[in-house]
Design an enzyme around this catalytic site. Structure first.
Site, PDB file in Angstrom:
ATOM      1  N   HIS A 196      42.512  40.020  40.149  1.00  0.00           N
ATOM      2  CA  HIS A 196      42.496  38.718  40.826  1.00  0.00           C
ATOM      3  C   HIS A 196      42.044  37.665  39.800  1.00  0.00           C
ATOM      4  O   HIS A 196      41.294  37.994  38.877  1.00  0.00           O
ATOM      5  CB  HIS A 196      41.486  38.815  41.973  1.00  0.00           C
ATOM      6  N   ASP A 212      34.954  45.221  41.132  1.00  0.00           N
ATOM      7  CA  ASP A 212      35.369  44.218  42.115  1.00  0.00           C
ATOM      8  C   ASP A 212      35.763  44.976  43.377  1.00  0.00           C
ATOM      9  O   ASP A 212      36.839  45.575  43.451  1.00  0.00           O
ATOM     10  CB  ASP A 212      36.537  43.402  41.557  1.00  0.00           C
ATOM     11  N   GLN A 220      38.180  44.208  48.155  1.00  0.00           N
ATOM     12  CA  GLN A 220      39.117  44.816  49.120  1.00  0.00           C
ATOM     13  C   GLN A 220      38.690  46.225  49.523  1.00  0.00           C
ATOM     14  O   GLN A 220      39.445  46.937  50.183  1.00  0.00           O
ATOM     15  CB  GLN A 220      40.535  44.855  48.515  1.00  0.00           C
ATOM     16  N   LYS A 276      35.599  38.725  54.083  1.00  0.00           N
ATOM     17  CA  LYS A 276      36.681  39.716  54.198  1.00  0.00           C
ATOM     18  C   LYS A 276      36.222  40.926  55.004  1.00  0.00           C
ATOM     19  O   LYS A 276      36.996  41.831  55.271  1.00  0.00           O
ATOM     20  CB  LYS A 276      37.132  40.178  52.805  1.00  0.00           C
ATOM     21  N   CYS A 325      46.800  35.056  44.061  1.00  0.00           N
ATOM     22  CA  CYS A 325      45.780  34.861  43.006  1.00  0.00           C
ATOM     23  C   CYS A 325      45.857  35.949  41.945  1.00  0.00           C
ATOM     24  O   CYS A 325      44.834  36.346  41.367  1.00  0.00           O
ATOM     25  CB  CYS A 325      44.365  34.788  43.584  1.00  0.00           C
TER      26      CYS A 325
HETATM   27  N1  PLP Z   1      38.870  40.011  44.045  1.00  0.00           N
HETATM   28  C1  PLP Z   1      39.786  40.483  44.902  1.00  0.00           C
HETATM   29  C2  PLP Z   1      40.382  41.830  44.688  1.00  0.00           C
HETATM   30  C3  PLP Z   1      40.167  39.706  46.003  1.00  0.00           C
HETATM   31  O1  PLP Z   1      41.084  40.178  46.847  1.00  0.00           O
HETATM   32  C4  PLP Z   1      39.582  38.435  46.170  1.00  0.00           C
HETATM   33  C5  PLP Z   1      40.017  37.560  47.283  1.00  0.00           C
HETATM   34  O2  PLP Z   1      41.127  37.655  47.764  1.00  0.00           O
HETATM   35  C6  PLP Z   1      38.612  38.014  45.274  1.00  0.00           C
HETATM   36  C7  PLP Z   1      38.294  38.822  44.204  1.00  0.00           C
HETATM   37  C8  PLP Z   1      37.931  36.685  45.408  1.00  0.00           C
HETATM   38  O3  PLP Z   1      37.172  36.656  46.574  1.00  0.00           O
HETATM   39  P1  PLP Z   1      36.470  35.318  47.081  1.00  0.00           P
HETATM   40  O4  PLP Z   1      37.546  34.270  47.119  1.00  0.00           O
HETATM   41  O5  PLP Z   1      35.954  35.669  48.442  1.00  0.00           O
HETATM   42  O6  PLP Z   1      35.399  34.985  46.125  1.00  0.00           O
END
Ligand code: PLP
Length: 412
Positions: free
Chosen positions: A129, A206, A209, A232, A370
């Site tokens: 991401h 990370d 998900q 989420k 993203c």
């Molecule tokens: N990492 C992953 C795998 C994600 O799916 C997301 C959000 O879709 C993020 C990071 C970023 O999360 P946030 O926007 O809640 O900070």
């Protein structure tokens, strides 16, 4: 309402807990398949926020008065729920953030300031991401370090051999996504961490998900840092968690200065609070943290076993049913997958398909999710993505399939 469910899992009852699901969008009952972007909130979380603002509102850690103590207790209670949920050894290893993005930026800043210098390398993967790319690029710009990117196969699986060969004495940190939000790939995180640790390289996971869908044990995983987002996982927006091993969090410098993160402040020097407050400057998102606690209690009441089992069923059914559509191309076909299905239909632009589906009350996500470098690598403009939560039904998947047939008639 669906009659198709699993023994011991009351889907109708679960759905009744989520008010957002029971509405019409564009004259049709809503089908919400954008859970990877953010999940819906159970009534219990909404009520908890309401209760805090209506009856308990007060600042934390600062007052001797009753309301402040109650707010502090509730705020710290969530920290202990998070600790139990991910099986962290200590409660003070749980740092509140406003989301996954902030957690990664915190480590990029703090770890970066102490440990990264010119010529060092940080390893990420092709499926990251943006929030696990850009903070490292900024760090590399500041320090002269290099970002190394592990390639992936056509299936969306990590090229593990390439990862292995990339690790070297120059590698100072591995920061990798556990479950890809665009492909659904579940990366072999235990092996990724084990290999890095053989060279004493710390790993940031990370888990944005992961935590909404399956149990994670940070001690078993041996993660050095793990980040995720509250919104989420059925909690309020603006909430998130950074887990860090005590030894690392004690070792790293604070990243934001202000109230609450200090012991003594003088004009010529300042000393910092113990963990976790060292990393929590200023008035935090108190209501959000308390609401997140309600979200975790809700997950606990259902149980990760039931959540994972039903979502797995939805993934299998969705893959099978969508697979009957001529011209469909699945993007991400890893053997180990979470409940995310990314796809393209012939030459139809994802945006056009998403717009028509919205007219039918079906919310999917379209675009690059993203993960622009991943889309660039795959040479596609983006995908259509249906991501399921445990409150979704097989009937909703049938409606998506019908909807795509409509889209094909219009654009095909
Ligand atoms: N990492 C992953 C795998 C994600 O799916 C997301 C959000 O879709 C993020 C990071 C970023 O999360 P946030 O926007 O809640 O900070």
């Amino acid at each position: 309402m669906s009659t198709q469910t699993l023994p011991g899992f009351d889907l109708a009852k679960v759905r009744a807990d989520f008010p957002t699901l029971h509405q019409e969008v564009n004259g049709k009952p809503l089908v919400y398949f954008d859970n990877a972007a953010t999940s819906q909130k159970p009534q219990l979380v909404i009520d908890r926020l309401d209760q805090y603002y209506a009856r308990e509102n007060s600042n934390v850690h600062r007052g001797v008065h009753t309301l402040s103590q109650q707010a502090t207790d509730a705020y710290e209670h969530t920290r202990s729920l998070v600790q139990q949920m991910i099986n962290a050894q200590h409660q003070h290893e749980i740092i509140y953030t406003k989301g996954t993005t902030e957690g990664i930026n915190l480590i990029a800043f703090s770890f970066g300031q102490k440990y990264i210098k010119e010529g060092d390398e940080i390893i990420i993967s092709t499926m990251e991401h943006h929030s696990n790319i850009v903070p490292w690029q900024l760090l590399c710009e500041r320090t002269g370090a290099k970002l190394k990117v592990v390639p992936i196969f056509e299936s969306g699986e990590l090229d593990f051999e390439a990862y292995k060969n990339m690790l070297s004495e120059k590698t100072k940190l591995v920061s990798m996504v556990y479950i890809s939000n665009s492909l659904g790939t579940i990366n072999p995180m235990p092996e990724i961490i084990k290999l890095a640790h053989e060279r004493d390289i710390p790993v940031l996971v990370d888990a944005a998900q992961v935590v909404p869908h399956m149990a994670v044990d940070v001690q078993e995983l041996d993660a050095d840092f793990m980040v995720f987002s509250g919104h989420k996982m059925f909690g309020p927006t603006g909430t998130g968690i950074l887990y860090g091993k005590e030894k690392w969090l004690n070792d790293l410098p604070p990243w934001m200065g202000g109230g609450d993160m200090i012991k003594v402040v003088r004009f010529d020097h300042t000393t910092y609070s113990d963990l976790p407050h060292k990393f929590e400057a200023g008035t935090p998102n108190i209501a959000g943290a308390i609401g997140l606690g309600a979200g975790i209690e809700y997950i606990n009441s259902i149980g990760y076993d039931a959540i994972s089992a039903w979502e797995h069923e939805l993934l299998a059914y969705g893959t099978e049913q969508l697979g009957t559509i001529p011209d469909i191309r699945f993007v991400g076909t890893a053997k180990e997958k979470a409940s995310v299905i990314s796809f393209l239909i012939g030459d139809i632009h994802p945006y056009d398909a998403g717009t028509i589906l919205d007219q039918l009350g079906i919310a999917i996500r379209t675009g690059h999710h993203c993960t622009q470098p991943l889309m660039h690598h795959l040479q596609i403009p983006g995908t259509m993505r249906a991501s399921f939560a445990f409150y979704n039904t097989k009937e909703e998947i049938d409606r998506l399939v019908e909807g795509i047939h409509r889209v094909k008639k219009m654009f095909g």
